[in-house]
Design a protein around this motif. Structure first.
Motif, PDB file in Angstrom:
ATOM      1  N   ASP A 145     -12.127  -8.561   5.773  1.00  0.00           N
ATOM      2  CA  ASP A 145     -13.342  -7.922   5.374  1.00  0.00           C
ATOM      3  C   ASP A 145     -13.467  -7.421   4.127  1.00  0.00           C
ATOM      4  OD1 ASP A 145     -14.221  -8.861   7.949  1.00  0.00           O
ATOM      5  OD2 ASP A 145     -13.785  -6.778   8.733  1.00  0.00           O
ATOM      6  N   TYR A 146     -12.305  -7.498   3.311  1.00  0.00           N
ATOM      7  CA  TYR A 146     -12.596  -6.824   2.009  1.00  0.00           C
ATOM      8  C   TYR A 146     -13.462  -7.339   1.162  1.00  0.00           C
ATOM      9  CZ  TYR A 146     -10.063  -4.094  -1.769  1.00  0.00           C
ATOM     10  OH  TYR A 146      -9.749  -3.215  -2.805  1.00  0.00           O
ATOM     11  N   TRP A 151      -8.369  -9.160  -2.909  1.00  0.00           N
ATOM     12  CA  TRP A 151      -7.474  -8.012  -2.535  1.00  0.00           C
ATOM     13  C   TRP A 151      -6.074  -8.123  -3.477  1.00  0.00           C
ATOM     14  CZ3 TRP A 151      -2.571  -7.633  -0.793  1.00  0.00           C
ATOM     15  CH2 TRP A 151      -2.132  -6.340  -0.403  1.00  0.00           C
ATOM     16  N   ARG A 172      -7.593  -7.570   9.803  1.00  0.00           N
ATOM     17  CA  ARG A 172      -8.912  -7.452   9.719  1.00  0.00           C
ATOM     18  C   ARG A 172      -9.469  -6.752   8.553  1.00  0.00           C
ATOM     19  NH1 ARG A 172     -12.902  -8.524  13.393  1.00  0.00           N
ATOM     20  NH2 ARG A 172     -14.786  -8.213  12.325  1.00  0.00           N
ATOM     21  N   LYS A 173      -8.932  -5.672   8.111  1.00  0.00           N
ATOM     22  CA  LYS A 173      -9.429  -4.831   6.852  1.00  0.00           C
ATOM     23  C   LYS A 173      -9.475  -5.908   5.536  1.00  0.00           C
ATOM     24  CE  LYS A 173      -6.921  -1.388   7.372  1.00  0.00           C
ATOM     25  NZ  LYS A 173      -6.190  -0.098   6.872  1.00  0.00           N
ATOM     26  N   LYS A 174      -8.321  -6.438   5.406  1.00  0.00           N
ATOM     27  CA  LYS A 174      -8.106  -7.507   4.583  1.00  0.00           C
ATOM     28  C   LYS A 174      -9.180  -8.357   4.540  1.00  0.00           C
ATOM     29  CE  LYS A 174      -3.206  -6.248   3.395  1.00  0.00           C
ATOM     30  NZ  LYS A 174      -1.988  -6.525   3.283  1.00  0.00           N
ATOM     31  N   SER A 202       0.680  -1.056  -0.177  1.00  0.00           N
ATOM     32  CA  SER A 202      -0.190  -0.040  -0.040  1.00  0.00           C
ATOM     33  C   SER A 202       1.017   1.265  -0.234  1.00  0.00           C
ATOM     34  CB  SER A 202      -1.030  -0.100   1.255  1.00  0.00           C
ATOM     35  OG  SER A 202      -1.305   1.198   1.465  1.00  0.00           O
ATOM     36  N   SER A 223      -2.274  -4.639  12.360  1.00  0.00           N
ATOM     37  CA  SER A 223      -3.805  -3.880  12.535  1.00  0.00           C
ATOM     38  C   SER A 223      -4.456  -4.059  11.403  1.00  0.00           C
ATOM     39  CB  SER A 223      -3.533  -2.206  12.782  1.00  0.00           C
ATOM     40  OG  SER A 223      -2.798  -1.816  11.885  1.00  0.00           O
ATOM     41  N   SER A 224      -3.900  -4.383  10.034  1.00  0.00           N
ATOM     42  CA  SER A 224      -4.594  -4.170   8.961  1.00  0.00           C
ATOM     43  C   SER A 224      -5.161  -5.618   8.694  1.00  0.00           C
ATOM     44  CB  SER A 224      -4.041  -3.631   7.994  1.00  0.00           C
ATOM     45  OG  SER A 224      -2.717  -4.499   7.456  1.00  0.00           O
ATOM     46  N   GLU A 248       0.061   3.397   3.214  1.00  0.00           N
ATOM     47  CA  GLU A 248       0.459   2.974   4.448  1.00  0.00           C
ATOM     48  C   GLU A 248       2.060   2.935   4.550  1.00  0.00           C
ATOM     49  OE1 GLU A 248      -1.069  -0.754   4.842  1.00  0.00           O
ATOM     50  OE2 GLU A 248      -3.095  -0.185   5.642  1.00  0.00           O
TER      51      GLU A 248
END
Length: 305
Positions: A78-79, A83, A74-76, A27, A71-72, A30
């Motif tokens: 829920d993507y 991704w 979970r974001k991946k 990213s 920390s990221s 990031e």
């Protein structure tokens, strides 16, 4: 060390820091955050200064990236849909050999392969094999022993070698493959794909739920060729296709009314065929190809413009 000298030292280290951070995180934003956090800590550091400033900053940056990775996750998870790591626009000014070498550690296929490693495996491999950092320094960065870091890098290397994740053909072959893909889109004929795609080719599109895109991975020549000629050919019939340079290799940019609507990149098999097709549809990951950002500079002389 004066503030100006510290700032100059950081600028010397910046290409390596950005190169490490981008490859670890996939990213741009990031990676830039991690590098900026490193700059803040370096500029605020009181004497005595470290004997090896670049190694110190690389350690700080790596650990910040590992925090971001945790920390990221979970974001991946829920993507929406597959991704893909964010693409970066790169300069096409390097000589052919250097371009292929850099692409081998910047390609979408390689970055996606890194996602299958643990965070520490990823860091140990990148720091040693890509950035030539000795294992004793890597051990300090990861708070492990040198022997543990060697094992982490070895496991990562075996997987990457087994998957041929770093193979990239020369620029002429990349152009040939993209031209054949473009002709298939324009004509709707799969004949142009027969000598381009491998039999077990796969296709995935990253939209994040923000654009229309297939949300499952297609596998096999028939499924992928049919999707390219029938679905994409029709969807992009009113679009302009042009070759660009991203992540150190040739890619296909799809534009409609001057707006970037898709970016197509390939992953390659060892025989020079297309093993994977990566389609970026998430508008947040296409902004760099609209706004012509020039500030992000990965290590190795590749400049994003």
């Amino acid at each position: 060390m004066t503030p100006d000298a510290k700032a100059a030292e950081f600028e010397l280290a910046r290409p390596q820091l950005v190169g490490v951070a981008y490859r670890l995180l996939g990213s741009v934003s990031e990676a830039e955050d991690a590098v900026q956090d490193t700059a803040v800590r370096w500029l605020a550091l009181d004497p005595p200064m470290p004997e090896q400033p670049v190694a110190w900053m690389t350690t700080v940056c790596t650990n910040r990236c590992l925090d971001i990775l945790r920390s990221s996750h979970r974001k991946k998870t829920d993507y929406i849909g597959p991704w893909l790591p964010e693409s970066i626009a790169t300069s096409d000014t390097a000589d052919a050999a250097q371009s292929v070498e850099m692409a081998s550690s910047l390609s979408t296929a390689f970055l996606l392969m890194l996602e299958r490693l643990t965070a520490r495996e990823r860091a140990a491999y990148l720091l040693h094999d890509i950035f030539d950092m000795p294992f004793d320094q890597i051990a300090e960065s990861l708070n492990l022993t040198s022997a543990n870091c060697r094992q982490l890098a070895a496991r990562a290397r075996r997987m990457i070698t087994r998957e041929n994740a770093r193979f990239v053909p020369d620029r002429a072959r990349q152009t040939e493959l993209l031209q054949g893909f473009s002709r298939a889109l324009e004509t709707g004929s799969a004949d142009h794909l027969v000598h381009i795609l491998s039999k077990d080719v796969d296709l995935r599109a990253d939209s994040g739920g923000k654009a229309t895109a297939i949300r499952h991975v297609l596998e096999g020549f028939n499924a992928v060729a049919g999707f390219v000629t029938r679905v994409l050919g029709q969807a992009w019939s009113d679009s302009t296709l042009s070759m660009r340079h991203a992540n150190g290799q040739q890619v296909l940019l799809v534009r409609r009314a001057q707006e970037a609507v898709a970016l197509v990149a390939f992953g390659y098999g060892p025989d020079g065929s297309v093993q994977s097709i990566f389609i970026h549809r998430n508008p947040e990951k296409l902004r760099v190809f609209e706004e012509h950002h020039a500030s992000f500079r990965p290590a190795g002389g590749l400049v994003i413009n």
